[in-house]
Design a protein around this motif. Structure first.
Motif, PDB file in Angstrom:
ATOM      1  N   HIS A   1       3.532  -2.111   3.144  1.00  0.00           N
ATOM      2  CA  HIS A   1       4.021  -0.914   2.988  1.00  0.00           C
ATOM      3  C   HIS A   1       3.148   0.323   3.358  1.00  0.00           C
ATOM      4  O   HIS A   1       2.443   0.789   2.018  1.00  0.00           O
ATOM      5  CB  HIS A   1       4.724  -0.718   1.675  1.00  0.00           C
ATOM      6  N   LEU A   2       2.568   0.470   4.432  1.00  0.00           N
ATOM      7  CA  LEU A   2       1.701   1.682   4.614  1.00  0.00           C
ATOM      8  C   LEU A   2       2.303   3.066   4.501  1.00  0.00           C
ATOM      9  O   LEU A   2       3.660   3.075   4.691  1.00  0.00           O
ATOM     10  CB  LEU A   2       1.311   1.553   6.334  1.00  0.00           C
TER      11      LEU A   2
ATOM     12  N   GLY B   1       7.457  13.048  14.846  1.00  0.00           N
ATOM     13  CA  GLY B   1       8.325  12.884  13.490  1.00  0.00           C
ATOM     14  C   GLY B   1       9.382  11.773  13.334  1.00  0.00           C
ATOM     15  O   GLY B   1      10.008  11.648  12.648  1.00  0.00           O
ATOM     16  N   GLY B   2       9.672  11.212  14.462  1.00  0.00           N
ATOM     17  CA  GLY B   2      10.436  10.096  14.749  1.00  0.00           C
ATOM     18  C   GLY B   2      10.007   8.945  14.213  1.00  0.00           C
ATOM     19  O   GLY B   2       8.818   8.737  14.129  1.00  0.00           O
ATOM     20  N   GLY B   3      11.048   7.941  14.029  1.00  0.00           N
ATOM     21  CA  GLY B   3      10.716   6.502  13.393  1.00  0.00           C
ATOM     22  C   GLY B   3      10.707   6.334  12.020  1.00  0.00           C
ATOM     23  O   GLY B   3      10.471   7.161  11.295  1.00  0.00           O
ATOM     24  N   SER B   4      11.198   5.083  11.606  1.00  0.00           N
ATOM     25  CA  SER B   4      11.308   4.709  10.207  1.00  0.00           C
ATOM     26  C   SER B   4      10.693   3.376  10.066  1.00  0.00           C
ATOM     27  O   SER B   4      11.055   2.656  11.118  1.00  0.00           O
ATOM     28  CB  SER B   4      12.349   5.191   9.649  1.00  0.00           C
ATOM     29  N   PRO B   5      10.649   2.835   8.945  1.00  0.00           N
ATOM     30  CA  PRO B   5      10.643   1.306   8.980  1.00  0.00           C
ATOM     31  C   PRO B   5      11.940   0.500   9.180  1.00  0.00           C
ATOM     32  O   PRO B   5      11.624  -0.717   9.841  1.00  0.00           O
ATOM     33  CB  PRO B   5      10.536   1.065   7.446  1.00  0.00           C
TER      34      PRO B   5
ATOM     35  N   TYR C   1       3.844  -3.015  10.561  1.00  0.00           N
ATOM     36  CA  TYR C   1       3.575  -3.700   9.263  1.00  0.00           C
ATOM     37  C   TYR C   1       4.484  -4.058   8.285  1.00  0.00           C
ATOM     38  O   TYR C   1       4.560  -4.619   7.445  1.00  0.00           O
ATOM     39  CB  TYR C   1       2.060  -3.025   8.606  1.00  0.00           C
ATOM     40  N   TRP C   2       5.528  -3.412   8.403  1.00  0.00           N
ATOM     41  CA  TRP C   2       6.675  -3.483   7.504  1.00  0.00           C
ATOM     42  C   TRP C   2       7.249  -4.561   7.759  1.00  0.00           C
ATOM     43  O   TRP C   2       7.780  -5.056   8.874  1.00  0.00           O
ATOM     44  CB  TRP C   2       7.676  -2.097   7.651  1.00  0.00           C
TER      45      TRP C   2
ATOM     46  N   LEU D   1       0.759  -1.213  -0.016  1.00  0.00           N
ATOM     47  CA  LEU D   1      -0.021   0.177  -0.094  1.00  0.00           C
ATOM     48  C   LEU D   1       0.780   1.024   0.045  1.00  0.00           C
ATOM     49  O   LEU D   1       1.582   1.278   1.126  1.00  0.00           O
ATOM     50  CB  LEU D   1      -0.998   0.016   1.253  1.00  0.00           C
ATOM     51  N   VAL D   2       1.062   1.825  -1.119  1.00  0.00           N
ATOM     52  CA  VAL D   2       1.868   3.061  -1.101  1.00  0.00           C
ATOM     53  C   VAL D   2       1.064   4.170  -1.615  1.00  0.00           C
ATOM     54  O   VAL D   2       0.753   4.269  -3.085  1.00  0.00           O
ATOM     55  CB  VAL D   2       3.187   2.951  -2.015  1.00  0.00           C
TER      56      VAL D   2
END
Length: 345
Positions: free
Chosen positions: A265-266, A219-223, A260-261, A4-5
């Protein structure tokens, strides 16, 4: 693999933090992702916790669990943050780096403009990089000893000494170092949260639950794991200061994205996550583990928070700046009048 992109992974609009409720879930020691180790963590000073989690997740070897790094820091310095901590041999900072070794592994990971073995972020990330490399060497070495033991021995005595000895060197200090760290790991392993069953939603809850106790960072965090965030003039401040820019952690939507990653891919923001999944809405009385819940100040564009449902009326989330990722009843997670709805990724 579902993908899902519908929005770029960059920052676009309101951030929220994932809420993961808990049915009865047993976290696995290893993470199914290729981007690092998993596991819960407890009994460490707050300034060390996010960096330990980040260092663990940055390593591709599952052996570098957060509890291993924590037990090693306890043995090296007792989590000391003293700016004058130097061992008789000349090792510096909480991870006890010799200057020549620090030149190899040290970086400005905390972004404060200096590369210092006394900065908690710089020291722990350098520790993680070095341990990750040593674990890789241990795996390639063909030596029969426990991989973690070999890596710890290499950290303490040097990898050359490990190779020369064909295993853990016969130095009393090194043997005591390895045994003490491995024996004390249990102290730092967080209480497991249990969720029964299988499936994409259950897996997402398990993955997100590994971040319990990690600070909220706007704003922090990533896959790939927790990161520092930023302040936008309104959000990210604590006691009048920009907390997000120096806090390694998650906001609500980045934790959901991470959970979910890579299976799904949300998008990056709470509102875009709703738009990407709005064709699969779920009524509140039919929620399943892994469903996403949203709160809004008015319409889709007003969505300001997202959470993951974990069953039994609970969610796991990081509610706001100054709080940590936590489990909490759905009924008290956010103002009930703001509840907007739920979707199933």
């Amino acid at each position: 693999m579902q993908v899902l992109v519908r929005a770029a992974i960059g920052v676009v609009g309101a951030f929220g933090l994932a809420v993961v409720g808990v049915v009865s879930l047993v976290l696995l020691d290893g993470d199914a992702q290729a981007t690092g180790s998993s596991g819960t963590l407890t009994s460490v000073p707050e300034e060390f916790r996010p960096w330990i989690m980040r260092a663990s997740h940055a390593c591709e070897h599952a052996e570098l669990a957060p509890a291993l790094l924590a037990a090693q820091l306890q043995q090296e310095s007792g989590f000391s943050t003293s700016s004058s901590l130097v061992s008789p041999a000349g090792a510096q900072g909480p991870a006890q780096f010799m200057p020549a070794t620090w030149d190899t592994w040290g970086r400005d990971d905390d972004g404060n403009g200096t590369v210092s073995p006394y900065d908690v972020g710089d020291a722990v990330m350098a520790q993680g990089r070095m341990m990750c490399s040593l674990i890789g060497q241990a795996k390639k070495s063909g030596l029969s000893a426990d991989i973690r033991s070999l890596a710890l021995a290499g950290y303490n005595a040097g990898w050359g000494a490990v190779e020369d000895a064909g295993g853990i060197p016969p130095y009393p200090e090194t043997q005591h170092y390895v045994a003490t760290i491995l024996a004390s790991m249990k102290r730092f392993e967080g209480t497991p949260t249990e969720v029964s069953g299988s499936g994409t939603g259950v897996d997402a809850v398990r993955r997100a639950s590994s971040q319990l106790g990690t600070p909220y960072s706007w704003g922090g965090g990533s896959p790939n794991g927790p990161t520092t965030g930023f302040c936008d003039g309104i959000n990210g401040y604590l006691n009048g200061r920009c907390s997000a820019s120096t806090t390694v952690g998650w906001d609500c939507s980045s934790l959901v994205q991470y959970a979910y990653w890579p299976n799904i891919h949300l998008p990056r923001t709470a509102a875009d996550q709703y738009r990407a999944t709005s064709d699969r809405t779920v009524s509140r009385d039919r929620l399943k583990v892994g469903d996403l819940l949203y709160w809004s100040h008015g319409g889709t564009s007003g969505i300001y928070h997202v959470a993951i449902y974990a069953g039994d009326g609970t969610v796991l989330h990081a509610p706001r700046t100054g709080k940590n990722v936590q489990t909490i009843p759905l009924s008290t997670a956010m103002p009930d009048g703001d509840y907007y709805g739920a979707t199933r990724p």
